[in-house]
Design an enzyme around this catalytic site. Structure first.
Site, PDB file in Angstrom:
ATOM      1  N   ARG A 243       2.903   8.692   1.053  1.00 47.14           N
ATOM      2  CA  ARG A 243       3.089   7.584   1.975  1.00 47.14           C
ATOM      3  C   ARG A 243       1.878   7.523   2.901  1.00 47.14           C
ATOM      4  O   ARG A 243       1.408   8.563   3.382  1.00 47.14           O
ATOM      5  CB  ARG A 243       4.359   7.767   2.811  1.00 47.14           C
ATOM      6  CG  ARG A 243       5.656   7.432   2.087  1.00 47.14           C
ATOM      7  CD  ARG A 243       5.775   5.944   1.759  1.00 47.14           C
ATOM      8  NE  ARG A 243       7.020   5.601   1.107  1.00 47.14           N
ATOM      9  CZ  ARG A 243       7.223   5.553  -0.217  1.00 47.14           C
ATOM     10  NH1 ARG A 243       6.230   5.842  -1.041  1.00 47.14           N
ATOM     11  NH2 ARG A 243       8.391   5.212  -0.716  1.00 47.14           N
ATOM     12  N   GLU A 272       1.066  -1.409   4.172  1.00 47.03           N
ATOM     13  CA  GLU A 272       0.740  -2.087   2.904  1.00 47.03           C
ATOM     14  C   GLU A 272       1.172  -3.545   2.949  1.00 47.03           C
ATOM     15  O   GLU A 272       2.215  -3.849   3.518  1.00 47.03           O
ATOM     16  CB  GLU A 272       1.454  -1.365   1.755  1.00 47.03           C
ATOM     17  CG  GLU A 272       0.937   0.055   1.604  1.00 47.03           C
ATOM     18  CD  GLU A 272       1.682   0.857   0.539  1.00 47.03           C
ATOM     19  OE1 GLU A 272       2.511   0.271  -0.194  1.00 47.03           O
ATOM     20  OE2 GLU A 272       1.436   2.057   0.437  1.00 47.03           O
ATOM     21  N   HIS A 290      -0.851   1.240  -4.572  1.00 48.33           N
ATOM     22  CA  HIS A 290       0.481   1.858  -4.671  1.00 48.33           C
ATOM     23  C   HIS A 290       1.072   1.713  -6.082  1.00 48.33           C
ATOM     24  O   HIS A 290       2.117   1.071  -6.256  1.00 48.33           O
ATOM     25  CB  HIS A 290       1.438   1.269  -3.618  1.00 48.33           C
ATOM     26  CG  HIS A 290       2.589   2.200  -3.305  1.00 48.33           C
ATOM     27  ND1 HIS A 290       3.196   2.266  -2.083  1.00 48.33           N
ATOM     28  CD2 HIS A 290       3.260   3.108  -4.064  1.00 48.33           C
ATOM     29  CE1 HIS A 290       4.176   3.164  -2.092  1.00 48.33           C
ATOM     30  NE2 HIS A 290       4.234   3.696  -3.305  1.00 48.33           N
TER      31      HIS A 290
END
Ligand code: DGY
Length: 325
Positions: A243, A272, A290
């Site tokens: 993360r 994000e 991601h």
């Protein structure tokens, strides 16, 4: 009365068919994540919701949905293992169980971690750009040389499922495994990996490559802050597929420029999809959007696990894959 399920993201056809057999569905077709306002408008009146990891399941959203008179919210089945987008204090207080997708994305994420580690230490993306822009004029001894993984020390911050899967792969590359983690690690795993436990300061000082696999919580937020990054070994590499909030990304460029870091590989970011401009222009950082778990197989299994939870709940059966802290 059939339950009503809010499906705010696109799911595979077979998953929708399984849901349609047990519930009335409200499908959201927009691609971008909903805002908190949109969730406040659209979630109330549904018994269950199947969010993605970027969808804001805030206290206000949860409280509003659980106060809905006809169909108060009774289940959140997230299509991800990480659940830091969900206010867990609120779900606990409201008695709303949360299901997620542990285990299924371990191998895909570990593969991507190795890919990022190799891309970063062997400067793969930089080398590709170098060739394509016509800069390659001759073979030379030190052209784009990087770190040899064989014999290097891999520091694993968080030796859980994914950290262990990364360690197994790294061992095949001849790396020595060091780790720091909350709680106990089974003896047989430590033995199998010939891994050595370290304190965080020791891990930072000794690792040639540091890879992060901890959950994002209040206590792990910015666990790699400026002090920690500047305490890393000279010439070390950092890889984060967990993360974004675990690392203070605003000081990474400085840690590369004036600090000990030689390279950074990131698949995750604090906010994000925005990525700090200070990172985007640098050749010594590899940036991915991601995609740690993004194999066709794994993403389908993730959706399917979330749907398993809703189907079981709708059939009054024990709900699988519940998050327990
Ligand atoms: C998760 O499930 O938490 C992952 O970040 C998705 O790749």
């Amino acid at each position: 009365m059939r339950p009503r399920v809010f499906v705010p993201a696109e799911l595979p056809r077979d998953c929708l068919q399984r849901l349609e057999a047990v519930a009335d569905l409200s499908l959201r077709t927009e691609q971008l994540p909903p805002s908190e306002d949109e969730m406040l408008r659209r979630l109330p009146g549904h018994d269950a919701c199947i969010p993605l990891l970027t969808y804001p399941m805030t206290r206000q959203v949860l409280e509003t949905a659980s106060a809905s008179p006809d169909h108060p919210l009774k289940l959140v089945a997230q299509v991800a293992v990480g659940i830091d987008n969900i206010d867990l204090d609120a779900t606990r207080q409201l008695g709303i169980p949360v299901a997620h997708t542990p285990g299924v994305l371990t191998e895909a994420t570990a593969d991507l971690t190795m890919a990022l580690m190799l891309a970063t230490t062997r400067r793969i993306v930089e080398a590709d750009r170098f060739l394509r822009d016509g800069s390659w004029s001759h073979w030379s001894l030190h052209l784009l040389s990087g770190l040899q993984l064989q014999g290097a020390r891999l520091g694993i911050l968080g030796l859980g499922r994914i950290g262990t899967a990364v360690a197994r792969r790294a061992r095949a590359f001849g790396m020595k495994i060091l780790f720091t983690t909350e709680g106990e690690v089974p003896e047989d795993v430590v033995r199998e990996l010939e891994a050595e436990r370290r304190t965080l300061p020791q891990l930072l000082a000794e690792s040639d490559v540091l890879t992060v696999h901890a959950p994002l919580t209040d206590s792990t937020h910015h666990i790699l802050d400026r002090d920690a990054l500047f305490a890393m070994k000279e010439g070390a590499y950092l890889v984060n597929t967990a993360r974004g909030g675990l690392v203070d990304e605003t000081v990474l460029a400085e840690a590369l420029e004036d600090g000990p870091l030689a390279g950074v590989g990131l698949d995750v970011y604090a906010d994000e999809p925005s990525v700090p401009a200070s990172l985007v222009g640098r050749d010594d950082i590899v940036l991915l959007p991601h995609i740690g778990s993004s194999t066709v197989h794994t993403r389908h299994r993730m959706a399917s696990m979330a749907v398993d939870a809703v189907v079981a709940w709708a059939n009054n059966e024990p709900v699988p894959h519940l998050f327990r802290d």
